[in-house]
Write a protein that holds these residues in place. Sequence first.
Motif, mmCIF file in Angstrom:
data_model
loop_
_atom_site.group_PDB
_atom_site.id
_atom_site.type_symbol
_atom_site.label_atom_id
_atom_site.label_comp_id
_atom_site.label_asym_id
_atom_site.label_seq_id
_atom_site.Cartn_x
_atom_site.Cartn_y
_atom_site.Cartn_z
ATOM 1 N N ALA A 1 0.864 -1.388 -0.102
ATOM 2 C CA ALA A 1 -0.026 0.185 -0.174
ATOM 3 C C ALA A 1 0.973 1.215 -0.124
ATOM 4 O O ALA A 1 0.534 2.246 -0.662
ATOM 5 C CB ALA A 1 -1.112 -0.139 1.119
ATOM 6 N N ARG A 2 2.081 1.216 0.640
ATOM 7 C CA ARG A 2 2.822 2.257 0.897
ATOM 8 C C ARG A 2 3.339 2.562 -0.508
ATOM 9 O O ARG A 2 3.734 3.779 -0.970
ATOM 10 C CB ARG A 2 3.939 2.031 1.837
ATOM 11 C CG ARG A 2 4.770 3.206 2.226
ATOM 12 C CD ARG A 2 5.911 3.082 3.033
ATOM 13 N NE ARG A 2 5.364 2.479 4.178
ATOM 14 C CZ ARG A 2 5.822 1.179 4.669
ATOM 15 N NH1 ARG A 2 6.397 0.368 3.857
ATOM 16 N NH2 ARG A 2 5.384 0.890 5.900
ATOM 17 N N GLU A 3 3.988 1.567 -1.117
ATOM 18 C CA GLU A 3 4.444 1.811 -2.454
ATOM 19 C C GLU A 3 3.556 2.163 -3.678
ATOM 20 O O GLU A 3 3.871 3.010 -4.294
ATOM 21 C CB GLU A 3 4.921 0.159 -3.000
ATOM 22 C CG GLU A 3 6.235 -0.057 -2.185
ATOM 23 C CD GLU A 3 6.579 -1.753 -2.389
ATOM 24 O OE1 GLU A 3 5.956 -2.297 -3.186
ATOM 25 O OE2 GLU A 3 7.398 -1.988 -1.837
ATOM 26 N N LEU A 4 2.317 1.688 -3.363
ATOM 27 C CA LEU A 4 1.260 2.137 -4.584
ATOM 28 C C LEU A 4 1.044 3.458 -4.130
ATOM 29 O O LEU A 4 0.453 4.228 -5.251
ATOM 30 C CB LEU A 4 0.100 1.167 -4.502
ATOM 31 C CG LEU A 4 0.220 -0.092 -4.937
ATOM 32 C CD1 LEU A 4 -0.881 -0.768 -4.767
ATOM 33 C CD2 LEU A 4 0.411 0.087 -6.466
ATOM 34 N N ALA A 5 0.641 3.928 -2.867
ATOM 35 C CA ALA A 5 0.425 5.483 -2.617
ATOM 36 C C ALA A 5 1.175 6.430 -2.882
ATOM 37 O O ALA A 5 0.797 7.434 -3.231
ATOM 38 C CB ALA A 5 0.187 5.385 -0.910
ATOM 39 N N THR A 6 2.423 5.988 -3.339
ATOM 40 C CA THR A 6 3.489 6.766 -3.708
ATOM 41 C C THR A 6 3.875 6.614 -5.048
ATOM 42 O O THR A 6 4.701 7.580 -5.790
ATOM 43 C CB THR A 6 4.739 6.835 -2.847
ATOM 44 O OG1 THR A 6 5.354 5.458 -3.209
ATOM 45 C CG2 THR A 6 4.567 7.047 -1.297
ATOM 46 N N ASP A 7 3.220 5.762 -5.786
ATOM 47 C CA ASP A 7 3.241 5.750 -7.159
ATOM 48 C C ASP A 7 2.468 6.702 -7.893
ATOM 49 O O ASP A 7 1.255 6.977 -7.782
ATOM 50 C CB ASP A 7 2.757 4.125 -7.724
ATOM 51 C CG ASP A 7 3.047 3.860 -8.934
ATOM 52 O OD1 ASP A 7 3.463 4.906 -9.555
ATOM 53 O OD2 ASP A 7 3.183 2.760 -9.434
ATOM 54 N N LYS A 8 3.258 7.478 -8.948
ATOM 55 C CA LYS A 8 2.467 8.704 -9.550
ATOM 56 C C LYS A 8 1.631 8.046 -10.496
ATOM 57 O O LYS A 8 0.745 9.026 -10.961
ATOM 58 C CB LYS A 8 3.534 9.543 -10.229
ATOM 59 C CG LYS A 8 4.442 8.587 -11.199
ATOM 60 C CD LYS A 8 5.646 9.775 -11.898
ATOM 61 C CE LYS A 8 6.592 9.025 -12.829
ATOM 62 N NZ LYS A 8 7.456 9.785 -13.395
ATOM 63 N N ASN A 9 1.476 7.011 -11.116
ATOM 64 C CA ASN A 9 0.725 6.242 -11.925
ATOM 65 C C ASN A 9 -0.423 5.953 -11.236
ATOM 66 O O ASN A 9 -1.681 5.429 -11.952
ATOM 67 C CB ASN A 9 1.365 5.380 -12.670
ATOM 68 C CG ASN A 9 2.500 5.798 -13.668
ATOM 69 O OD1 ASN A 9 2.434 6.690 -14.122
ATOM 70 N ND2 ASN A 9 3.642 4.850 -13.490
ATOM 71 N N LEU A 10 -0.674 5.523 -9.981
ATOM 72 C CA LEU A 10 -1.989 5.381 -9.266
ATOM 73 C C LEU A 10 -3.299 6.179 -9.699
ATOM 74 O O LEU A 10 -4.240 5.712 -9.912
ATOM 75 C CB LEU A 10 -1.720 4.873 -7.855
ATOM 76 C CG LEU A 10 -3.026 4.163 -7.093
ATOM 77 C CD1 LEU A 10 -3.254 2.916 -7.875
ATOM 78 C CD2 LEU A 10 -2.849 4.122 -5.751
ATOM 79 N N THR A 11 -2.940 7.306 -9.347
ATOM 80 C CA THR A 11 -4.100 8.284 -9.580
ATOM 81 C C THR A 11 -4.603 8.232 -11.073
ATOM 82 O O THR A 11 -5.840 8.059 -11.323
ATOM 83 C CB THR A 11 -3.904 9.706 -9.127
ATOM 84 O OG1 THR A 11 -3.626 9.672 -7.550
ATOM 85 C CG2 THR A 11 -4.888 10.622 -9.187
ATOM 86 N N PRO A 12 -3.742 8.651 -11.946
ATOM 87 C CA PRO A 12 -4.126 8.460 -13.256
ATOM 88 C C PRO A 12 -4.875 7.019 -13.764
ATOM 89 O O PRO A 12 -5.837 6.902 -14.600
ATOM 90 C CB PRO A 12 -2.722 8.563 -14.337
ATOM 91 C CG PRO A 12 -1.914 9.295 -13.412
ATOM 92 C CD PRO A 12 -2.448 8.880 -11.795
#
Length: 333
Positions: free
Chosen positions: A203-214
């Motif tokens: 979750a930490r890794e995904l939350a900081t991934d700039k591609n998740l929101t797009p």
Amino acid sequence: MPADTQWAVTRLQPTLVQHFNTLIKDDKLAHAYLFSGTQESGTTALAQWVALRLFCSNIQNDQPCGQCPHCRQVLSGNHPDFLKIVPTGATIKVDDIRYLRQEMTRTGLEQSRRIFEIDQADLLTPGAANSLLKFIAEPPGPVLIILVSEQKQRLLPTLLSRVQVIDFPPVSAAQVADKLTEEGLSPELAPLFSALGTSVTTARELATDKNLTPLIETAWQWLTAVGRGDWQAFILVQTRIMPLVKDRPTQNLFLDILITALQDILMAQYAPALPGHFPQQRTQCTAVAQALPPAVMTAAVSDALAAQRRLQGNVGFQGLLERLTAQILSSLT
């Protein structure tokens, strides 16, 4: 008992530990299980505990001692009768299962029963899964097969039907939210991560991934177009989605997001008061839920899950998503 994090399973999953302890004492273990859940929920730890409980030569109060030669071999990963298969690349291939099948036909070196653990079993290729299925259906001797997966929906239904599924309670959305908040990250993503069975670390890794929101925003743009019955959804696949999903892990993540969103829409049709997994897209979810009949949404969820399974067979992602688009839109005509 050593001060090792693996022993946390007795605290994380005391009910499951007691359940398997009883099965072992009563000699009622099945020959094949699926441990479904995140590693942080104790899946691999329980698999190791079962091996310790079966092989320990100095059981104390129904618990393995952790000190005898057998326990030390299990803990160090060197026990000859406790073998693990892990992905060596993006998948678990037929050759990996062929090796496992050869090992299954051999007599245990130190114990009568042999244990085989397959980690990330959702990465089995269809060929590897079918090869494994034959041995699960007719095990060659006293073996115990433990599949471990965070995404059991990606496993072949025929394989799921031949194992006993043990669902591990996931890390709760509240736990994920608290952890993300502590680290200064958005807690609004916690419901999604909990639905995906994501560990706090992931979750930490995904939350900081700039591609998740797009990825989330584009998934809902596609869903909104589909909800309008707009065939422009096909163009979105090519122009908006494909540039974001350039590798297989991201394609899998996008489908996970899409399936969760489809399930939210279906839930909004039957229980609109329940919270969804995308609080920022609540308005879009309600609009699509009102636009599409429940029967269409039920079929859409089923078709999306089928697309996810086909993706594991190296089928092209764009073709899968275009086919899913056509299936949903065609059902509206």
